[in-house]
Design a protein around this motif. Sequence first.
Motif, PDB file in Angstrom:
ATOM      1  N   LYS A   2     -37.404  59.562  65.214  1.00 39.40           N
ATOM      2  CA  LYS A   2     -38.613  59.529  66.034  1.00 39.40           C
ATOM      3  C   LYS A   2     -39.445  60.757  65.681  1.00 39.40           C
ATOM      4  N   PRO A   3     -40.765  60.716  65.928  1.00 40.05           N
ATOM      5  CA  PRO A   3     -41.620  61.851  65.559  1.00 40.05           C
ATOM      6  C   PRO A   3     -41.056  63.186  66.044  1.00 40.05           C
ATOM      7  N   SER A   4     -41.000  64.126  65.112  1.00 34.80           N
ATOM      8  CA  SER A   4     -40.543  65.496  65.342  1.00 34.80           C
ATOM      9  C   SER A   4     -39.050  65.613  65.664  1.00 34.80           C
ATOM     10  N   ALA A   5     -38.270  64.553  65.455  1.00 34.82           N
ATOM     11  CA  ALA A   5     -36.829  64.610  65.725  1.00 34.82           C
ATOM     12  C   ALA A   5     -36.014  64.767  64.444  1.00 34.82           C
ATOM     13  N   GLY A   6     -36.671  64.957  63.299  1.00 36.47           N
ATOM     14  CA  GLY A   6     -35.971  65.074  62.027  1.00 36.47           C
ATOM     15  C   GLY A   6     -34.987  66.230  61.991  1.00 36.47           C
ATOM     16  N   ASP A   7     -35.375  67.385  62.504  1.00 40.03           N
ATOM     17  CA  ASP A   7     -34.468  68.539  62.500  1.00 40.03           C
ATOM     18  C   ASP A   7     -33.221  68.275  63.342  1.00 40.03           C
ATOM     19  N   ARG A   8     -33.400  67.678  64.510  1.00 38.12           N
ATOM     20  CA  ARG A   8     -32.244  67.360  65.361  1.00 38.12           C
ATOM     21  C   ARG A   8     -31.330  66.343  64.675  1.00 38.12           C
ATOM     22  N   LEU A   9     -31.937  65.364  63.987  1.00 39.24           N
ATOM     23  CA  LEU A   9     -31.136  64.369  63.277  1.00 39.24           C
ATOM     24  C   LEU A   9     -30.325  65.027  62.165  1.00 39.24           C
ATOM     25  N   ILE A  10     -30.945  65.904  61.408  1.00 39.80           N
ATOM     26  CA  ILE A  10     -30.240  66.600  60.332  1.00 39.80           C
ATOM     27  C   ILE A  10     -29.099  67.444  60.904  1.00 39.80           C
ATOM     28  N   ASP A  11     -29.376  68.202  61.950  1.00 41.17           N
ATOM     29  CA  ASP A  11     -28.326  69.029  62.560  1.00 41.17           C
ATOM     30  C   ASP A  11     -27.144  68.172  63.005  1.00 41.17           C
ATOM     31  N   LEU A  12     -27.434  67.038  63.603  1.00 44.99           N
ATOM     32  CA  LEU A  12     -26.373  66.155  64.063  1.00 44.99           C
ATOM     33  C   LEU A  12     -25.593  65.566  62.883  1.00 44.99           C
ATOM     34  N   LEU A  13     -26.296  65.120  61.849  1.00 44.66           N
ATOM     35  CA  LEU A  13     -25.619  64.571  60.672  1.00 44.66           C
ATOM     36  C   LEU A  13     -24.715  65.617  60.017  1.00 44.66           C
ATOM     37  N   LEU A  14     -25.145  66.854  59.988  1.00 42.09           N
ATOM     38  CA  LEU A  14     -24.330  67.903  59.370  1.00 42.09           C
ATOM     39  C   LEU A  14     -23.071  68.215  60.173  1.00 42.09           C
ATOM     40  N   SER A  62     -30.102  64.866  52.988  1.00 42.69           N
ATOM     41  CA  SER A  62     -31.353  65.312  52.365  1.00 42.69           C
ATOM     42  C   SER A  62     -32.529  64.890  53.231  1.00 42.69           C
ATOM     43  N   ARG A  63     -33.599  65.626  53.094  1.00 44.14           N
ATOM     44  CA  ARG A  63     -34.831  65.303  53.817  1.00 44.14           C
ATOM     45  C   ARG A  63     -35.863  64.809  52.810  1.00 44.14           C
ATOM     46  N   SER A  64     -36.672  63.859  53.220  1.00 45.10           N
ATOM     47  CA  SER A  64     -37.775  63.393  52.385  1.00 45.10           C
ATOM     48  C   SER A  64     -38.733  64.551  52.119  1.00 45.10           C
ATOM     49  N   ALA A  65     -39.222  64.646  50.906  1.00 49.87           N
ATOM     50  CA  ALA A  65     -40.183  65.700  50.561  1.00 49.87           C
ATOM     51  C   ALA A  65     -41.546  65.445  51.198  1.00 49.87           C
ATOM     52  N   SER A  66     -41.819  64.195  51.549  1.00 52.36           N
ATOM     53  CA  SER A  66     -43.153  63.869  52.069  1.00 52.36           C
ATOM     54  C   SER A  66     -43.186  63.589  53.574  1.00 52.36           C
ATOM     55  N   ASP A  67     -42.035  63.369  54.191  1.00 53.56           N
ATOM     56  CA  ASP A  67     -41.998  63.064  55.621  1.00 53.56           C
ATOM     57  C   ASP A  67     -40.772  63.735  56.241  1.00 53.56           C
TER      58      ASP A  67
END
Length: 108
Positions: free
Chosen positions: A14-26, A46-51
């Motif tokens: 969801k918008p602006s939740a990428g960091d939380r998703l990455i932290d959880l996946l790690l 990995s994170r998308s370079a564009s989004d």
Amino acid sequence: MIATYGFTATLTAKPSAGDRLIDLLLTGLNAGSPGASEHCLVYLVSRSASDPDVVHVTEGWTSEEDHHRIFAGEAARAIVARIDPLLAKEPEYTDFVPVGGKAGPVKP
């Protein structure tokens, strides 16, 4: 051990939740978690370079059976349950059969 099964998953947070998703996946690499299993030979987030809200996970396993067995366990189900509310849409999966390459440490 040799990886005979793998997949990539593309998850859109969801918008602006990428960091939380990455932290959880790690956390999947923590002791007792699926990525810490001796049968998980590759676990790359990995994170998308564009989004920043698009996250890719690449996994390599000793076998498809080992992957399914580990993901049927309590630790994996708990992580998946915490991931679902962060997602904007269903993950997209592509399975593959590893044929060679290299997996090594990346920055945490």
